[in-house]
Design a protein around this motif. Structure first.
Motif, PDB file in Angstrom:
ATOM      1  N   ARG A 274      35.658  77.533  85.641  1.00  0.00           N
ATOM      2  CA  ARG A 274      35.496  76.728  84.429  1.00  0.00           C
ATOM      3  C   ARG A 274      35.795  75.287  84.838  1.00  0.00           C
ATOM      4  N   GLY A 275      34.720  74.507  85.103  1.00  0.00           N
ATOM      5  CA  GLY A 275      34.886  73.133  85.581  1.00  0.00           C
ATOM      6  C   GLY A 275      35.631  73.143  86.904  1.00  0.00           C
ATOM      7  N   GLN A 276      36.700  72.363  86.971  1.00  0.00           N
ATOM      8  CA  GLN A 276      37.456  72.278  88.219  1.00  0.00           C
ATOM      9  C   GLN A 276      38.475  73.416  88.348  1.00  0.00           C
ATOM     10  N   TYR A 277      38.574  74.237  87.335  1.00  0.00           N
ATOM     11  CA  TYR A 277      39.568  75.311  87.367  1.00  0.00           C
ATOM     12  C   TYR A 277      38.941  76.662  87.673  1.00  0.00           C
ATOM     13  N   THR A 278      39.752  77.527  88.223  1.00  0.00           N
ATOM     14  CA  THR A 278      39.377  78.937  88.279  1.00  0.00           C
ATOM     15  C   THR A 278      40.277  79.630  87.274  1.00  0.00           C
ATOM     16  N   GLU A 279      39.660  80.380  86.391  1.00  0.00           N
ATOM     17  CA  GLU A 279      40.456  81.041  85.367  1.00  0.00           C
ATOM     18  C   GLU A 279      40.622  82.505  85.758  1.00  0.00           C
ATOM     19  N   LEU A 280      41.851  82.947  85.766  1.00  0.00           N
ATOM     20  CA  LEU A 280      42.136  84.345  86.060  1.00  0.00           C
ATOM     21  C   LEU A 280      42.212  85.061  84.708  1.00  0.00           C
ATOM     22  N   VAL A 281      41.363  86.060  84.525  1.00  0.00           N
ATOM     23  CA  VAL A 281      41.292  86.751  83.236  1.00  0.00           C
ATOM     24  C   VAL A 281      41.767  88.189  83.414  1.00  0.00           C
ATOM     25  N   ALA A 282      42.815  88.526  82.691  1.00  0.00           N
ATOM     26  CA  ALA A 282      43.325  89.907  82.739  1.00  0.00           C
ATOM     27  C   ALA A 282      42.732  90.681  81.569  1.00  0.00           C
ATOM     28  N   LEU A 283      42.167  91.830  81.843  1.00  0.00           N
ATOM     29  CA  LEU A 283      41.548  92.646  80.796  1.00  0.00           C
ATOM     30  C   LEU A 283      42.258  93.989  80.705  1.00  0.00           C
ATOM     31  N   LYS A 284      42.511  94.407  79.488  1.00  0.00           N
ATOM     32  CA  LYS A 284      43.015  95.755  79.266  1.00  0.00           C
ATOM     33  C   LYS A 284      42.001  96.439  78.365  1.00  0.00           C
ATOM     34  N   ALA A 285      41.303  97.429  78.904  1.00  0.00           N
ATOM     35  CA  ALA A 285      40.181  98.032  78.179  1.00  0.00           C
ATOM     36  C   ALA A 285      40.466  99.489  77.863  1.00  0.00           C
ATOM     37  N   HIS A 286      40.011  99.883  76.677  1.00  0.00           N
ATOM     38  CA  HIS A 286      40.256 101.252  76.219  1.00  0.00           C
ATOM     39  C   HIS A 286      38.966 101.821  75.657  1.00  0.00           C
ATOM     40  N   HIS A 287      38.619 103.025  76.118  1.00  0.00           N
ATOM     41  CA  HIS A 287      37.401 103.688  75.668  1.00  0.00           C
ATOM     42  C   HIS A 287      37.697 104.406  74.351  1.00  0.00           C
TER      43      HIS A 287
END
Ligand SMILES: [Zn+2]
Length: 249
Positions: free
Chosen positions: A220-233
């Motif tokens: 995202r622009g000059q940044y790297t965004e670390l995205v944590a996902l918690k997913a449930h089926h």
């Protein structure tokens, strides 16, 4: 739901002498529901003689037919959607009573949003949402289902309400998993640009009975965004995920 600058909500705020829009809507609803009155009770108190469910090409509305005031609801819609529509129509009746606005749906988007805000307070009162959220603890995809079931609303309505009230602070979304995952709704700030993220977490989640956690990186622009996902089926290839972001230079 964006409440700032809505002229009808400003008038509600003035009328009940409360600056915060959500608290103003709460105070307004309290005038019409002092005890355990149902949506049907409040509709009747505002002159509705009958509530009819029938197949309709739209969600429903308030009608005056042969001198009789009716609410029609679309019987083809899911029960939670019918209930939301009924609450929205009750919102119209409350505003008609308070501010002399038209009882039926209009092209005035501010009025429609104000009725939605009243509907949400009728279905998920602030005090009850706050109490339940405190009881069930940290935000998670599984708990969203519990909240939605408790209040008889859709997962999306429950997620939006908890986010708007600042009770759950992380973004959440729901997807239909397949070769090209389809986003069904998203509440909060989306860290990626596409509607169709091909996250491996979706595939892992549909194989697992327990929630699955992963981390993904986005530029995202000059940044790297670390995205944590918690997913449930939640069945039938539907996946709900909580999304937490952490900006890294
Ligand atoms: Zn409406």
């Amino acid at each position: 739901m964006k409440l700032n600058g809505n002229r009808w909500l400003l008038r509600i705020s003035k009328s009940v002498v409360e600056n915060n829009a959500e608290n103003a809507v709460q105070a307004l609803v309290h005038r019409f529901r002092t005890g355990n009155e149902s949506l049907e009770d409040i509709a009747r108190q505002n002159g509705v003689e009958r509530i009819i469910t029938e197949p309709l090409p739209f969600d429903g509305g308030v009608y005056n037919l042969n001198g009789e005031r009716l609410i029609k609801l679309n019987s083809l819609a899911a029960p939670v959607r019918q209930r939301f529509t009924l609450a929205h129509e009750v919102g119209h009746l409350i505003l008609e009573n308070l501010l002399n606005t038209p009882p039926e749906c209009t092209t005035d988007i501010h009025l429609e949003r104000a009725c939605d805000a009243i509907a949400v307070e009728l279905l998920m009162p602030i005090n009850e949402v706050t109490k339940l959220a405190r009881e069930i603890g940290t935000q998670s995809p599984e708990k969203l289902g519990k909240v939605a079931k408790h209040f008889g609303v859709s997962l999306r309505t429950a997620a939006q309400r908890l986010y708007d009230l600042g009770i759950w602070k992380l973004s959440m979304g729901m997807w239909r998993y397949g070769p090209s995952p389809e986003q069904l709704w998203f509440v909060g700030k989306r860290p990626w640009k596409t509607d169709r993220p091909s996250f491996s977490v979706f595939g892992l989640a549909v194989e697992s009975s327990a929630p699955v956690c992963t981390q993904e990186r986005f530029s995202r622009g000059q940044y790297t965004e670390l995205v944590a996902l918690k997913a449930h089926h939640i069945g039938k290839n539907y996946v709900i995920a909580v999304v937490a972001t952490n900006k890294k230079a």
